[in-house]
Design a protein around this motif. Structure first.
Motif, mmCIF file in Angstrom:
data_model
loop_
_atom_site.group_PDB
_atom_site.id
_atom_site.type_symbol
_atom_site.label_atom_id
_atom_site.label_comp_id
_atom_site.label_asym_id
_atom_site.label_seq_id
_atom_site.Cartn_x
_atom_site.Cartn_y
_atom_site.Cartn_z
ATOM 1 N N THR A 139 0.843 -1.194 0.000
ATOM 2 C CA THR A 139 0.000 0.000 0.000
ATOM 3 C C THR A 139 0.876 1.241 0.000
ATOM 4 O OG1 THR A 139 -1.618 -1.198 1.251
ATOM 5 C CG2 THR A 139 -1.848 1.174 1.204
ATOM 6 N N VAL A 140 0.611 2.094 -0.927
ATOM 7 C CA VAL A 140 1.390 3.313 -1.005
ATOM 8 C C VAL A 140 0.626 4.407 -0.287
ATOM 9 C CG1 VAL A 140 2.443 4.976 -2.568
ATOM 10 C CG2 VAL A 140 2.225 2.595 -3.248
ATOM 11 N N VAL A 141 1.230 4.998 0.694
ATOM 12 C CA VAL A 141 0.524 6.072 1.396
ATOM 13 C C VAL A 141 1.251 7.397 1.271
ATOM 14 C CG1 VAL A 141 -0.610 4.579 3.046
ATOM 15 C CG2 VAL A 141 1.645 5.472 3.580
ATOM 16 N N ASP A 142 2.474 7.339 0.843
ATOM 17 C CA ASP A 142 3.247 8.577 0.801
ATOM 18 C C ASP A 142 4.318 8.448 -0.266
ATOM 19 O OD1 ASP A 142 5.649 10.132 3.002
ATOM 20 O OD2 ASP A 142 4.391 11.000 1.444
ATOM 21 N N ASN A 168 -1.745 12.387 -3.792
ATOM 22 C CA ASN A 168 -1.488 11.223 -2.937
ATOM 23 C C ASN A 168 -0.145 10.568 -3.220
ATOM 24 O OD1 ASN A 168 -3.962 11.568 -1.776
ATOM 25 N ND2 ASN A 168 -5.008 10.200 -3.208
ATOM 26 N N LEU A 197 0.667 9.002 -5.897
ATOM 27 C CA LEU A 197 0.542 7.792 -6.723
ATOM 28 C C LEU A 197 0.820 8.084 -8.196
ATOM 29 C CD1 LEU A 197 -2.589 6.219 -5.026
ATOM 30 C CD2 LEU A 197 -0.223 5.483 -4.837
ATOM 31 N N SER A 244 10.152 7.802 -3.222
ATOM 32 C CA SER A 244 9.987 6.810 -2.169
ATOM 33 C C SER A 244 8.530 6.785 -1.725
ATOM 34 C CB SER A 244 10.888 7.153 -0.979
ATOM 35 O OG SER A 244 10.499 8.405 -0.447
ATOM 36 N N TYR A 245 8.164 5.683 -1.101
ATOM 37 C CA TYR A 245 6.818 5.573 -0.553
ATOM 38 C C TYR A 245 6.884 4.693 0.676
ATOM 39 C CZ TYR A 245 6.841 1.059 -2.884
ATOM 40 O OH TYR A 245 7.168 -0.208 -3.302
ATOM 41 N N PHE A 246 5.861 4.823 1.523
ATOM 42 C CA PHE A 246 5.844 3.997 2.727
ATOM 43 C C PHE A 246 5.054 2.734 2.432
ATOM 44 C CE2 PHE A 246 4.475 2.584 6.902
ATOM 45 C CZ PHE A 246 5.675 2.646 7.586
ATOM 46 N N ASP A 247 5.716 1.591 2.556
ATOM 47 C CA ASP A 247 5.097 0.300 2.266
ATOM 48 C C ASP A 247 4.531 -0.280 3.564
ATOM 49 O OD1 ASP A 247 4.419 -2.229 1.558
ATOM 50 O OD2 ASP A 247 6.259 -2.645 0.433
ATOM 51 N N LEU A 248 3.200 -0.295 3.670
ATOM 52 C CA LEU A 248 2.556 -0.781 4.887
ATOM 53 C C LEU A 248 2.818 -2.263 5.111
ATOM 54 C CD1 LEU A 248 -0.972 0.904 5.053
ATOM 55 C CD2 LEU A 248 1.002 1.304 6.497
ATOM 56 N N LYS A 282 1.697 0.548 -8.240
ATOM 57 C CA LYS A 282 0.701 1.598 -7.992
ATOM 58 C C LYS A 282 1.177 2.954 -8.507
ATOM 59 C CE LYS A 282 -1.983 -0.575 -4.446
ATOM 60 N NZ LYS A 282 -2.649 -0.494 -3.167
#
Lengths: 141, 315
Positions: free
Chosen positions: A2-5, B104, B106, B178-182, B233
């Motif tokens: 899931t990309v959130v940022d 967002n 994306l 970069s992105y935060f990968d949950l 994504k």
């Protein structure tokens, strides 16, 4: 995943600007498009080409359609905006112009940051869209 | 009734309805028009495009690639007008989603701008080629392209492994983020790879998109994800952003040629956008894998129909 940022870039000035301009230009296009199309369907505005004639001719290539209806291609519709079908084309043209407005809006931000390659991308993209819009290529000029 | 049974029933009903609609529409495409009021057509287009919009999101394809073969194959409009409307459908759907995707994170603006420029330029070339060819030639080529797209979608893989080292061009342009990968709970860095190949492939995608009016989401995402190594994504979001410019240049060409009929294009674009919004909301409850199979089957059917129409076998 899931990309959130997307880090700082998602919030950078040019991204905010691009998103805002694109959003407002799109909204303007949709408002004009839906209002003009509703007017066209309801018959509130006169037609350049009557819907019945359009239905009769839409099986034929665009060249035949233009010849039979006497429609002049290019920007002639701009002089017929008091007609419902021509007014719809204004909404479509506004939507087509949304990305030009957004790229032109972010070019000064890239210039301020001395990202001249991206200034060039923005200017060239706007130029390509203006060239496509001009009708010069379609007329063979 | 269990939820699994309900889903299967829903799928069968949906697929049955789609086939009934297409079977009804196919003869209408070749037979003389029945004496129906003109307003039936925009209403039918709105309804069909609304349904296509719903299934396009879970199936992971753009609206344009569904619109052109299905409406071109089963509605009575000349392909010139279908392609003009298809480009508007693709552009309008992308425009509606792009601002939020950007905010967002994306969609990546730096990655999109050079690719958008290349695709916008070659879309013009594609539109010029497409508008100069006869309908039968375009139908044959479109049928083959759509059947190729079916194979591409059916066999599409996804690459979630990202390499944070950019290539030379990507380093020069700063194509990384970069992105935060949950899933793993940490920041993941990505960088574009094989940028030169990406630019070359987007040039080809632009020609195909402009020539057939099919948009380009079906090709953009695999190129961004599998060739340029963007996370899936980010690839999907950036693809939409690129479409806002690339489809616009080709739409202008069709508009200038008189090939955009509001009575065909407007209800299609509005129907597709509303359907796509609903499709995005139903994403969690719709069985995406099965919807994808239905869309592949519909596209294969429409592609075959377009090819046979072009060959003069099934008019």
């Amino acid at each position: 995943m899931t990309v959130v940022d997307q880090g700082a870039r998602a919030e950078s000035e040019e991204v905010r600007k691009y998103a805002t301009v694109l959003e407002w230009a799109t909204r303007a296009g949709f408002i004009v498009l839906t209002v003009s199309f509703a007017s066209y369907l309801a018959g509130w505005l006169p037609d350049e080409v009557a819907p019945d004639l359009t239905v009769e001719l839409w099986r034929q290539p665009v060249g035949n359609y233009l010849a039979r209806t006497g429609t002049i291609p290019g920007w002639h519709w701009l002089t017929m905006l008091d007609h419902g079908d021509a007014a719809c084309l204004l909404g479509i043209a506004l939507l087509c112009s949304a990305s030009v407005a957004a790229t032109v809006a972010v070019a000064p931000i890239y210039a301020r940051r001395r990202s001249f390659l991206f200034v060039a991308f923005c200017v060239l993209e706007a130029g390509v869209l203006v060239l496509a819009a001009s009708g010069v290529l379609v007329k063979g000029g | 009734m269990r939820s699994g049974d309900r889903r299967r029933l829903l799928q069968r009903v949906g697929f049955g309805l789609a086939l009934i609609v297409l079977a009804q529409a196919a003869p209408a495409a070749s037979a003389p028009l029945a004496p129906v009021s003109w307003w039936v057509w925009p209403l039918a287009l709105f309804g069909i495009c609304f349904l296509l919009g719903i299934v396009a999101v879970p199936a992971g394809v753009g609206g344009g690639v569904l619109f052109v073969p299905i409406v071109g194959g089963f509605f009575p409009f000349h392909l010139d007008f279908v392609r003009g409307a298809g480009l508007l459908v693709a552009m309008a759907s992308a425009l509606a989603a792009a601002p939020d995707l950007l905010r967002n994170g994306l969609a990546d603006l730096r990655v999109a701008l050079p690719l958008m420029l290349v695709a916008s330029l070659t879309s013009i070339l594609g539109a010029l080629i497409g508008l100069s060819l006869s309908a039968s030639t375009v139908n044959i080529a479109l049928g083959l392209v759509v059947l190729g797209i079916v194979v591409l979608i059916a066999r599409a893989k996804r690459a979630d492994h990202v390499d944070p080292r950019p290539d030379r061009i990507a380093t020069r342009l700063g194509l990384q983020g970069s992105y935060f990968d949950l899933a793993v709970g940490k920041e993941q860095h990505w960088a574009a790879q094989r940028t030169g190949w990406g630019l070359f492939l987007f040039a080809i995608i632009g020609v195909i998109g402009g020539m057939f009016g099919v948009g380009a989401g079906w090709a953009n995402v695999p190129v961004l994800n599998l060739v340029m190594a963007l996370p899936l994504k980010v690839a999907a979001g950036t693809s939409g952003l690129i479409l806002t410019g690339a489809s616009a240049s080709a739409t202008w060409m069709y508009l200038d040629s008189g090939a955009v009929l509001p009575i065909v294009a407007v209800p299609s674009a509005v129907g597709m956008m509303l359907g796509a919004r609903l499709g995005a909301r139903l994403l969690r409850v719709l069985p995406a894998a099965n919807v994808r199979r239905i869309v592949i089957a519909l596209l294969a059917f429409a592609g075959m129909r377009t090819l046979l129409k072009g060959l003069g076998i099934w008019m």
